[in-house]
Design a protein around this motif. Structure first.
Motif, PDB file in Angstrom:
ATOM      1  N   ALA A 179      45.974  79.838   6.536  1.00 39.11           N
ATOM      2  CA  ALA A 179      45.187  80.148   7.554  1.00 39.11           C
ATOM      3  C   ALA A 179      43.804  81.077   7.293  1.00 39.11           C
ATOM      4  CB  ALA A 179      46.097  80.978   8.611  1.00 39.11           C
ATOM      5  N   PHE A 180      43.767  81.913   6.587  1.00 36.05           N
ATOM      6  CA  PHE A 180      42.796  82.558   6.182  1.00 36.05           C
ATOM      7  C   PHE A 180      41.707  81.444   5.486  1.00 36.05           C
ATOM      8  CE2 PHE A 180      45.603  85.921   6.291  1.00 36.05           C
ATOM      9  CZ  PHE A 180      44.936  86.742   7.002  1.00 36.05           C
ATOM     10  N   ALA A 181      42.178  80.658   4.626  1.00 34.16           N
ATOM     11  CA  ALA A 181      41.367  79.725   4.051  1.00 34.16           C
ATOM     12  C   ALA A 181      40.676  78.623   5.039  1.00 34.16           C
ATOM     13  CB  ALA A 181      42.088  79.002   2.782  1.00 34.16           C
ATOM     14  N   ALA A 182      41.450  78.395   6.193  1.00 40.77           N
ATOM     15  CA  ALA A 182      41.086  77.133   7.024  1.00 40.77           C
ATOM     16  C   ALA A 182      39.733  78.030   7.665  1.00 40.77           C
ATOM     17  CB  ALA A 182      42.101  76.892   7.709  1.00 40.77           C
ATOM     18  N   ALA A 183      40.099  79.073   8.202  1.00 45.54           N
ATOM     19  CA  ALA A 183      39.021  79.864   8.898  1.00 45.54           C
ATOM     20  C   ALA A 183      37.790  79.760   7.877  1.00 45.54           C
ATOM     21  CB  ALA A 183      39.348  81.251   9.394  1.00 45.54           C
ATOM     22  N   ALA A 184      37.805  80.454   6.859  1.00 44.13           N
ATOM     23  CA  ALA A 184      36.768  80.342   5.888  1.00 44.13           C
ATOM     24  C   ALA A 184      36.077  79.016   5.762  1.00 44.13           C
ATOM     25  CB  ALA A 184      37.227  81.075   4.488  1.00 44.13           C
ATOM     26  N   PHE A 185      36.913  78.039   5.531  1.00 40.43           N
ATOM     27  CA  PHE A 185      36.641  76.621   5.525  1.00 40.43           C
ATOM     28  C   PHE A 185      35.526  76.113   6.575  1.00 40.43           C
ATOM     29  CE2 PHE A 185      36.677  71.990   5.283  1.00 40.43           C
ATOM     30  CZ  PHE A 185      36.196  71.615   4.091  1.00 40.43           C
ATOM     31  N   VAL A 186      36.275  76.371   7.783  1.00 41.50           N
ATOM     32  CA  VAL A 186      35.648  76.011   8.851  1.00 41.50           C
ATOM     33  C   VAL A 186      33.925  76.267   8.880  1.00 41.50           C
ATOM     34  CG1 VAL A 186      35.171  75.831  11.479  1.00 41.50           C
ATOM     35  CG2 VAL A 186      37.261  75.368  10.223  1.00 41.50           C
ATOM     36  N   MET A 187      33.840  77.665   8.542  1.00 35.05           N
ATOM     37  CA  MET A 187      32.517  78.243   8.630  1.00 35.05           C
ATOM     38  C   MET A 187      31.864  77.908   7.509  1.00 35.05           C
ATOM     39  SD  MET A 187      34.077  82.357   8.786  1.00 35.05           S
ATOM     40  CE  MET A 187      32.586  83.339   9.056  1.00 35.05           C
ATOM     41  N   LEU A 188      31.979  77.478   6.227  1.00 39.58           N
ATOM     42  CA  LEU A 188      31.722  76.801   5.262  1.00 39.58           C
ATOM     43  C   LEU A 188      31.006  75.280   5.619  1.00 39.58           C
ATOM     44  CD1 LEU A 188      33.686  77.852   2.227  1.00 39.58           C
ATOM     45  CD2 LEU A 188      31.275  78.903   2.901  1.00 39.58           C
ATOM     46  N   LEU A 189      31.981  74.792   6.242  1.00 35.68           N
ATOM     47  CA  LEU A 189      31.469  73.514   6.685  1.00 35.68           C
ATOM     48  C   LEU A 189      30.401  73.540   7.689  1.00 35.68           C
ATOM     49  CD1 LEU A 189      34.179  70.630   7.843  1.00 35.68           C
ATOM     50  CD2 LEU A 189      32.207  71.186   9.389  1.00 35.68           C
ATOM     51  N   LEU A 190      30.273  74.311   8.383  1.00 35.32           N
ATOM     52  CA  LEU A 190      29.371  74.411   9.370  1.00 35.32           C
ATOM     53  C   LEU A 190      28.037  74.794   8.754  1.00 35.32           C
ATOM     54  CD1 LEU A 190      30.839  76.601  12.500  1.00 35.32           C
ATOM     55  CD2 LEU A 190      29.996  74.054  12.449  1.00 35.32           C
ATOM     56  N   ALA A 191      28.137  75.744   7.606  1.00 35.14           N
ATOM     57  CA  ALA A 191      26.870  76.226   6.962  1.00 35.14           C
ATOM     58  C   ALA A 191      26.482  74.981   6.074  1.00 35.14           C
ATOM     59  CB  ALA A 191      27.207  77.405   6.189  1.00 35.14           C
ATOM     60  N   GLU A 192      27.490  74.286   5.376  1.00 30.85           N
ATOM     61  CA  GLU A 192      27.060  73.273   4.213  1.00 30.85           C
ATOM     62  C   GLU A 192      26.310  72.056   4.820  1.00 30.85           C
ATOM     63  OE1 GLU A 192      26.546  73.664   0.960  1.00 30.85           O
ATOM     64  OE2 GLU A 192      28.524  74.499  -0.009  1.00 30.85           O
TER      65      GLU A 192
END
Lengths: 317, 217
Positions: A179-192
């Motif tokens: 769940a934590f990894a997914a939250a971080a991944f969504v933020m990274l997807l937006l940034a990258e």
């Protein structure tokens, strides 16, 4: 390596490459609906690509070979990246050779070339875009690695196919750390992918653009490749997100009968992901560039937290 | 399966606690608080189904009504009336706060480890997470300068405690739960009155001003 392996690899890669503009079109269409516009239609990215490929390329007179080479390198990197990610089935011959760390490396390679090419012509916008991109990337890259480490710890492997097999085909378990990894991944997807809270893909306003500033000097087939590569990158990230966090439906290795179901599942997940991305972009305002390090720092900490939960809670995490 | 669901809910609770620590806007803080209440009430339902304890359904319903609907609505009205939709000012910057938060999580996981190894309930892994969310809420109360975020921190602390109670002991007796629910509600009312008093006296909701109170006699 048997023939079916090669066929599977080739089919998945080509599918991703040609589906990528459609994915972008779907996100744009959703955004348009949410903004009460009728929207350009799902096929607009293809039309743009065709138009760009038919035009004659114009180069700045001081552009070097690097500038001309970059679109091909970037596009190649993205095609390679998307071939590593299992979208339909887990029998990918590329996968043992290139794990998630290589995937991050591929993104980095593409980014380095893009930044160099942006500075190559020597316009102010190019170097501005390159600098900002590097600011974002230097923070996003370690966070992305951290995100990958959590599922890698769970499945004891950094190969994406093994991760998917562990998560989707063993007995169903929910991992809180994901769940934590997914939250971080969504933020990274937006940034990258230069999406809204960090960058605006629809703008050509001087002071706010990051990605668009870098490819400002490109035209015709070069621009087409760059835009296609960008669509592919979004596709790759979405596919990684699906593979890591909702892998159910991806067919097992050598199980061809599962393929139709896998295709249906993939389409449904891509539709849902695109719509979710559009909603996310609608509800968030673009942040100041100096807030971006904080945003990405948060992503990094979430990713670390995911890993910690996994390590400290042991098998329950 | 329910064990995993509870673990997932615990992770979501901690995630929201972290998001609250890192949030600058009061309005978002209130939404996050409501989301935390929702996760809490879902968790209570899951525990109720898993352990077949009917009184936990009532508890979940109270949580839903109070923490997802009533309190956020109350807080929302309050910040509207006080006209304080501003950005939250923090004492130390947010990345540092988050780093401290990570340390708190490690600390509480390690503290809870020996206890949860003794526990026999299905939800023993979640004690550390509950403790971490309590500590994170405390951290939020310490690092915020204004009164409203501090109260939200307090309420979220109560969420963490409630979660610990549900996961460690399958919920408290009904009387205790009702009492706590009433306490929280009354507490929020009193805080609301305090807000108006503080603002009237100092023209600001900055708790900092309270330090200057001196007996002049």
């Amino acid at each position: 390596m048997s023939l079916s392996f090669v066929a599977s690899q080739l089919f998945q890669t080509l599918l991703s490459v040609f589906l990528a503009p459609l994915m972008l079109g779907w996100v744009n269409q959703c955004r348009a609906w949410l903004q009460n516009r009728s929207g350009p239609g799902l096929l607009q990215p293809y039309r743009v690509l065709r138009k760009l490929f038919m035009k004659d390329a114009v180069l700045a007179y001081n552009a070097s070979w690097l500038f001309r080479l970059t679109p091909y390198v970037v596009f190649g990197c993205m095609v390679l990246a998307v071939s590593i990610v299992p979208v339909l089935a887990t029998d990918l011959p590329f996968s043992p050779g290139a794990d998630v760390i290589a995937l991050v490396g591929l993104f980095a390679l593409a980014r380095v070339f893009m930044a160099l090419a942006a500075m190559d012509v020597g316009t102010a916008f190019g170097s501005l875009g390159a600098r900002r991109e590097m600011l974002v990337a230097s923070l996003a890259e370690p966070a992305l690695l951290m995100v990958f480490f959590t599922p890698a710890l769970i499945s004891q492997s950094t190969a994406l196919t093994t991760i998917v097999e562990t998560l989707a085909h063993k007995q169903l378990t929910l991992y809180p750390s994901l769940a934590f990894a997914a939250a971080a991944f969504v933020m990274l997807l937006l940034a990258e992918n230069a999406r809204v809270p960090v960058d605006n893909p629809a703008t050509h306003l001087e002071l706010t653009m990051i990605h668009e500033a870098m490819i400002l000097e490109y035209s015709a087939r070069h621009l087409a490749l760059m835009e296609w590569a960008q669509a592919l990158k979004l596709m790759t990230y979405t596919a990684i997100g699906i593979a890591l966090f909702v892998p159910w439906g991806i067919a097992e290795a050598g199980y061809w009968a599962g393929l139709p179901l896998a295709i249906v599942a993939l389409v449904a997940k891509l539709l849902a992901a695109g719509a979710a991305l559009a909603v996310l972009e609608m509800v968030s305002a673009k942040m100041r560039i100096f807030r971006v390090p904080e945003f990405l720092g948060m992503a990094f900490l979430f990713a670390v937290l995911g890993m910690l939960t996994r390590i400290l809670l042991g098998s329950a995490g | 399966m329910s064990n995993q669901l509870i673990n997932l809910m615990a992770a979501l609770l901690l995630l929201i606690a972290f998001a609250m620590v890192s949030q600058r806007r009061i309005l978002r803080l209130i939404y996050l608080f409501a989301a935390q209440g929702f996760v809490l009430s879902m968790n209570t339902v899951i525990v109720a189904v898993a352990t077949k304890q009917p009184h936990l359904y009532a508890s979940a319903l109270i949580t839903l009504g109070l923490k997802v609907i009533a309190l956020p609505w109350l807080l929302h009205r309050l910040i509207d009336r006080l006209n304080v939709r501003w950005d939250v000012e923090t004492l130390i910057n947010i990345p540092t706060t988050m780093l401290v938060g990570i340390l708190l999580v490690i600390l509480s996981f390690n503290l809870a480890l020996p206890i949860s190894q003794l526990a026999g309930t299905i939800t023993r892994g979640t004690l550390g997470i509950a403790m971490a969310s309590v500590l994170l809420s405390l951290l939020m109360m310490i690092t915020r300068r204004k009164a409203v975020p501090q109260v939200i921190g307090f309420l979220s602390l109560e969420n963490g405690l409630f979660f610990a109670a549900t996961s460690a002991t399958y919920g408290m007796p009904m009387v205790v739960e009702l009492g706590i629910a009433l306490d929280v509600l009354v507490g929020t009312f009193i805080f609301g009155i305090f807000f108006f008093q503080i603002r009237e006296t100092f023209d600001s909701l900055d708790i900092h001003h309270l330090e200057k109170l001196k007996d002049r006699g």
